[in-house]
Design a protein around this motif. Structure first.
Motif, PDB file in Angstrom:
ATOM      1  N   PRO A 156       0.836  -1.208   0.000  1.00 14.50           N
ATOM      2  CA  PRO A 156       0.000   0.000   0.000  1.00 14.50           C
ATOM      3  C   PRO A 156       0.870   1.256   0.000  1.00 14.50           C
ATOM      4  O   PRO A 156       2.005   1.247   0.489  1.00 14.50           O
ATOM      5  CB  PRO A 156      -0.800  -0.104   1.300  1.00 14.50           C
ATOM      6  N   SER A 157       0.310   2.330  -0.529  1.00 18.27           N
ATOM      7  CA  SER A 157       0.956   3.640  -0.395  1.00 18.27           C
ATOM      8  C   SER A 157       0.520   4.240   0.941  1.00 18.27           C
ATOM      9  O   SER A 157       0.587   3.559   1.962  1.00 18.27           O
ATOM     10  CB  SER A 157       0.628   4.524  -1.605  1.00 18.27           C
ATOM     11  N   VAL A 158       0.046   5.479   0.982  1.00 14.05           N
ATOM     12  CA  VAL A 158      -0.394   6.104   2.235  1.00 14.05           C
ATOM     13  C   VAL A 158      -1.861   5.753   2.451  1.00 14.05           C
ATOM     14  O   VAL A 158      -2.739   6.241   1.724  1.00 14.05           O
ATOM     15  CB  VAL A 158      -0.205   7.634   2.195  1.00 14.05           C
ATOM     16  N   VAL A 159      -2.131   4.910   3.428  1.00 14.25           N
ATOM     17  CA  VAL A 159      -3.503   4.438   3.653  1.00 14.25           C
ATOM     18  C   VAL A 159      -4.260   5.464   4.489  1.00 14.25           C
ATOM     19  O   VAL A 159      -3.809   5.885   5.560  1.00 14.25           O
ATOM     20  CB  VAL A 159      -3.512   3.078   4.362  1.00 14.25           C
ATOM     21  N   VAL A 160      -5.428   5.853   3.980  1.00 11.51           N
ATOM     22  CA  VAL A 160      -6.307   6.795   4.687  1.00 11.51           C
ATOM     23  C   VAL A 160      -7.659   6.138   4.895  1.00 11.51           C
ATOM     24  O   VAL A 160      -7.844   4.960   4.585  1.00 11.51           O
ATOM     25  CB  VAL A 160      -6.433   8.129   3.915  1.00 11.51           C
ATOM     26  N   GLY A 161      -8.617   6.901   5.399  1.00 11.93           N
ATOM     27  CA  GLY A 161      -9.913   6.351   5.769  1.00 11.93           C
ATOM     28  C   GLY A 161     -10.767   5.916   4.585  1.00 11.93           C
ATOM     29  O   GLY A 161     -10.364   6.005   3.420  1.00 11.93           O
ATOM     30  N   HIS A 162     -11.944   5.448   4.908  1.00 13.48           N
ATOM     31  CA  HIS A 162     -12.904   4.965   3.910  1.00 13.48           C
ATOM     32  C   HIS A 162     -13.365   6.124   3.027  1.00 13.48           C
ATOM     33  O   HIS A 162     -13.705   7.194   3.513  1.00 13.48           O
ATOM     34  CB  HIS A 162     -14.095   4.341   4.634  1.00 13.48           C
ATOM     35  N   ARG A 163     -13.378   5.899   1.748  1.00 15.50           N
ATOM     36  CA  ARG A 163     -13.665   6.976   0.794  1.00 15.50           C
ATOM     37  C   ARG A 163     -15.049   7.573   0.988  1.00 15.50           C
ATOM     38  O   ARG A 163     -15.258   8.773   0.760  1.00 15.50           O
ATOM     39  CB  ARG A 163     -13.525   6.456  -0.638  1.00 15.50           C
ATOM     40  N   HIS A 164     -16.005   6.781   1.435  1.00 11.93           N
ATOM     41  CA  HIS A 164     -17.387   7.253   1.535  1.00 11.93           C
ATOM     42  C   HIS A 164     -17.824   7.520   2.978  1.00 11.93           C
ATOM     43  O   HIS A 164     -18.485   8.523   3.254  1.00 11.93           O
ATOM     44  CB  HIS A 164     -18.328   6.249   0.864  1.00 11.93           C
ATOM     45  N   THR A 165     -17.453   6.635   3.908  1.00 16.86           N
ATOM     46  CA  THR A 165     -17.845   6.851   5.305  1.00 16.86           C
ATOM     47  C   THR A 165     -16.804   7.660   6.060  1.00 16.86           C
ATOM     48  O   THR A 165     -17.097   8.205   7.120  1.00 16.86           O
ATOM     49  CB  THR A 165     -18.023   5.514   6.036  1.00 16.86           C
ATOM     50  N   PRO A 209      -7.911   8.969  -8.208  1.00 19.74           N
ATOM     51  CA  PRO A 209      -7.306   9.536  -7.000  1.00 19.74           C
ATOM     52  C   PRO A 209      -8.328  10.298  -6.170  1.00 19.74           C
ATOM     53  O   PRO A 209      -9.338  10.808  -6.696  1.00 19.74           O
ATOM     54  CB  PRO A 209      -6.236  10.490  -7.554  1.00 19.74           C
ATOM     55  N   LEU A 210      -8.084  10.361  -4.873  1.00 22.47           N
ATOM     56  CA  LEU A 210      -8.953  11.132  -3.996  1.00 22.47           C
ATOM     57  C   LEU A 210      -8.879  12.606  -4.363  1.00 22.47           C
ATOM     58  O   LEU A 210      -7.802  13.172  -4.523  1.00 22.47           O
ATOM     59  CB  LEU A 210      -8.531  10.938  -2.538  1.00 22.47           C
ATOM     60  N   ARG A 211     -10.053  13.229  -4.480  1.00 16.97           N
ATOM     61  CA  ARG A 211     -10.129  14.642  -4.835  1.00 16.97           C
ATOM     62  C   ARG A 211     -10.014  15.502  -3.582  1.00 16.97           C
ATOM     63  O   ARG A 211     -10.111  15.016  -2.455  1.00 16.97           O
ATOM     64  CB  ARG A 211     -11.448  14.943  -5.549  1.00 16.97           C
ATOM     65  N   GLU A 212      -9.810  16.792  -3.800  1.00 13.69           N
ATOM     66  CA  GLU A 212      -9.633  17.729  -2.694  1.00 13.69           C
ATOM     67  C   GLU A 212     -10.784  17.662  -1.699  1.00 13.69           C
ATOM     68  O   GLU A 212     -10.566  17.612  -0.484  1.00 13.69           O
ATOM     69  CB  GLU A 212      -9.488  19.151  -3.241  1.00 13.69           C
ATOM     70  N   GLU A 213     -12.003  17.662  -2.203  1.00 16.74           N
ATOM     71  CA  GLU A 213     -13.153  17.659  -1.290  1.00 16.74           C
ATOM     72  C   GLU A 213     -13.253  16.348  -0.515  1.00 16.74           C
ATOM     73  O   GLU A 213     -13.729  16.317   0.629  1.00 16.74           O
ATOM     74  CB  GLU A 213     -14.456  17.925  -2.054  1.00 16.74           C
ATOM     75  N   GLU A 214     -12.784  15.248  -1.109  1.00 20.86           N
ATOM     76  CA  GLU A 214     -12.799  13.965  -0.403  1.00 20.86           C
ATOM     77  C   GLU A 214     -11.742  13.946   0.695  1.00 20.86           C
ATOM     78  O   GLU A 214     -11.994  13.430   1.792  1.00 20.86           O
ATOM     79  CB  GLU A 214     -12.556  12.833  -1.400  1.00 20.86           C
ATOM     80  N   VAL A 215     -10.582  14.504   0.416  1.00 21.47           N
ATOM     81  CA  VAL A 215      -9.535  14.586   1.435  1.00 21.47           C
ATOM     82  C   VAL A 215      -9.996  15.467   2.593  1.00 21.47           C
ATOM     83  O   VAL A 215      -9.779  15.149   3.774  1.00 21.47           O
ATOM     84  CB  VAL A 215      -8.232  15.128   0.833  1.00 21.47           C
ATOM     85  N   ARG A 216     -10.666  16.556   2.279  1.00 23.39           N
ATOM     86  CA  ARG A 216     -11.178  17.441   3.330  1.00 23.39           C
ATOM     87  C   ARG A 216     -12.202  16.709   4.210  1.00 23.39           C
ATOM     88  O   ARG A 216     -12.200  16.846   5.443  1.00 23.39           O
ATOM     89  CB  ARG A 216     -11.812  18.684   2.701  1.00 23.39           C
ATOM     90  N   ALA A 217     -13.059  15.917   3.585  1.00 24.85           N
ATOM     91  CA  ALA A 217     -14.058  15.164   4.347  1.00 24.85           C
ATOM     92  C   ALA A 217     -13.388  14.117   5.247  1.00 24.85           C
ATOM     93  O   ALA A 217     -13.817  13.907   6.386  1.00 24.85           O
ATOM     94  CB  ALA A 217     -15.040  14.496   3.394  1.00 24.85           C
ATOM     95  N   LEU A 218     -12.339  13.481   4.756  1.00 25.75           N
ATOM     96  CA  LEU A 218     -11.607  12.513   5.569  1.00 25.75           C
ATOM     97  C   LEU A 218     -11.005  13.180   6.801  1.00 25.75           C
ATOM     98  O   LEU A 218     -11.085  12.643   7.916  1.00 25.75           O
ATOM     99  CB  LEU A 218     -10.497  11.875   4.736  1.00 25.75           C
ATOM    100  N   CYS A 219     -10.416  14.345   6.597  1.00 26.80           N
ATOM    101  CA  CYS A 219      -9.783  15.052   7.714  1.00 26.80           C
ATOM    102  C   CYS A 219     -10.829  15.566   8.709  1.00 26.80           C
ATOM    103  O   CYS A 219     -10.604  15.536   9.924  1.00 26.80           O
ATOM    104  CB  CYS A 219      -8.941  16.213   7.185  1.00 26.80           C
TER     105      CYS A 219
END
Length: 369
Positions: free
Chosen positions: A188-197, A335-345
Motif C-alpha cells: 500500500p501507499s499512504v492508507v487513509v480512511g474509507h472513501r465514503h464513510t 485519485p482522492l479529490r480535494e473535497e474527499e480529502v477534506r471530508a476525511l480530515c
C-alpha cells in the motif's frame, strides 16, 4: 471455500481486511496477541465493519475463529490449531516504529516473525495456496518518481520501518524460491480512511499525524502557522476500502499465478502539498502557509511531524498495472479529490463543520503545545 489466516486483525488495515473477508463469506482465522477472551479482536472487526458499512454480525459468530497467540511460541500454538482448511495467509501485523532504538525489535518482528509464520504455514497448512505479505510502497526509498512493481535491490532508507519492511520482502522472496508456497508482496501507499464513510483508526499515524499536530496547535491557542513543506509534491493516498477491494479481488481470483508477485496498492496522486496544508489548517480552525518555522510553536509543530515530513516533500508515482491486471480492473483507480480529502480530515477531527479541539489526543498536545 476460502479460509484466510490473518494477523494484525486488531489494527486499522487488518480489522478492515478481516471484516471485508467475512462480508464476502470467507472464513477467517485471526492470530491475535493479548486477547485471551477474543473480545478485543471481535470489537475491532465489528468496528471496522461498521466503518465500512458491512454487515458481519452473523459471520463473526460462524466464520471467525480467534487464536490468542504469543509470537514467541508461534510454532507451538499453530501446531495445535487445525490449519487444513487454510487457503491463504494475509500477514498484516508489524512493528510500526520509525525509531532506530527499535531496530532490534523491528527486525525480530517484521523480518523474523514473517519468516517464521511462512515456514510454519508451509509445514502445517498443506492446502494453503499463497502467502500475502503487507509491506509498504516506500521500500522504494527516497528518490521519488515512477516506481515499478518489482523487488528493489537497493533503496535509500530513512527509518526503521522502511528498512525492516525491505528486509522482510527479501527474506520472503528467498523462502518462496526454496519452498512450494508462493508469496505476494502487497505494497500500500499512504492508507487513509474509507472513501465514503471516512472511517479510520484515530491513531495519529502517517497522513493523520499532520492533522493531529494542527489540532494541537489550535488547542494551544495559536491561529497562524508556517509549515516547512514544498508546494508541488502530491501524496499517493489510497483509501482503506480501495485497499480491501484490491486484497479481496486478489484472494478470490479464480486463477492463481503460482509465482512470486509484487503489487502496488496505490490510489494515485491529485492534491498538492500546499493544498493539503490548507485543508489540515482549515479543519483545525487555524491559518497555515508554507514557510520556515520561526516561532516556538512552529518549531514544535515541525518536530512533531518530522517523522513523515520527508515523505510529503517528495512525489512518487507507483505503478499498479500488474495489480490491475491480476484483479481484472479495466478502469484506472480515481485519485482522492480535494473535497474527499477534506471530508476525511473533518471526520478524523470528529467535527461536521467546526473544530472540537478538546478531542485532540493529549500526546499530540504535549508534542506541540
Amino acid at each position: 471455500m476460502h479460509q484466510v489466516l490473518i494477523t494484525g486483525a486488531t489494527g486499522f488495515v487488518g480489522s478492515a481486511l478481516a471484516a471485508n473477508f467475512l462480508a464476502r463469506g470467507v472464513k477467517v482465522i485471526a492470530l491475535s496477541r493479548n486477547d485471551p477472551d477474543s473480545m478485543r479482536t471481535i470489537n475491532a472487526v465489528l468496528t471496522a465493519a461498521h466503518g465500512c458499512q458491512l454487515d458481519v454480525s452473523g459471520a463473526v459468530e460462524s466464520h471467525l475463529q480467534i487464536i490468542n497467540t504469543d509470537f514467541s511460541k508461534l510454532e507451538t500454538t499453530l501446531a495445535t490449531t487445525d490449519l487444513l482448511g487454510v487457503t491463504e495467509v494475509w500477514h498484516v501485523a508489524a512493528e510500526m516504529s520509525y525509531s532506530p532504538h527499535k531496530l532490534e525489535t523491528a527486525i525480530n518482528t517484521n523480518v523474523g516473525n514473517s519468516a517464521r509464520l511462512y515456514e510454519t504455514v508451509q509445514q502445517l497448512a498443506p492446502n494453503c495456496r499463497r502467502f500475502y505479505y503487507v509491506s509498504t510502497a516506500y521500500v522504494a526509498g527516497m528518490a521519488g518518481g515512477r516506481v515499478k512493481e518489482e523487488l528493489h535491490p537497493f533503496s535509500q532508507m530513512v527509518n526503521t520501518y522502511q528498512t525492516t519492511k525491505w528486509c522482510a520482502e527479501q527474506s520472503l522472496h528467498l523462502l518462496a524460491l526454496r519452498n512450494r508456497l508462493p508469496v505476494t508482496i502487497f505494497r500500500p501507499s499512504v492508507v487513509v480512511g474509507h472513501r465514503h464513510t471516512h472511517w479510520v483508526h484515530r491513531n495519529g499515524f502517517g497522513f493523520y499525524m499532520f492533522q493531529d499536530a494542527m489540532l494541537a496547535v489550535a488547542n494551544a491557542g495559536k491561529c497562524d502557522l508556517a509549515v516547512d513543506l514544498l508546494p508541488e509534491p502530491r501524496l499517493d493516498l489510497v483509501s482503506v476500502d480501495q485497499l480491501c477491494a484490491d486484497a479481496c479481488s486478489l484472494t478470490l481470483r479464480n486463477e492463481d499465478a503460482g509465482e512470486f508477485e509484487v503489487f502496488h496498492c496505490a490510489g494515485g496522486v491529485e492534491v498538492p502539498a500546499e493544498k493539503l496544508v490548507e485543508i489540515w489548517a482549515s479543519v483545525a480552525g487555524i491559518r497555515a502557509h508554507l514557510g520556515s518555522p520561526t516561532t516556538s510553536i512552529e518549531q514544535k509543530f515541525d518536530r512533531a511531524v518530522r517523522l513523515n515530513q520527508r515523505f510529503v516533500r517528495i512525489e512518487w508515482r507507483f505503478d499498479r498495472s500488474r495489480l490491475d491486471a491480476a484483479t481484472g480492473r479495466k478502469d484506472p483507480v480515481k485519485p482522492l479529490r480535494e473535497e474527499e480529502v477534506r471530508a476525511l480530515c473533518s471526520w478524523y477531527a470528529d467535527k461536521p463543520s467546526t473544530t472540537e479541539v478538546s478531542k485532540v489526543p493529549e500526546t499530540a498536545v504535549a508534542q506541540v503545545g
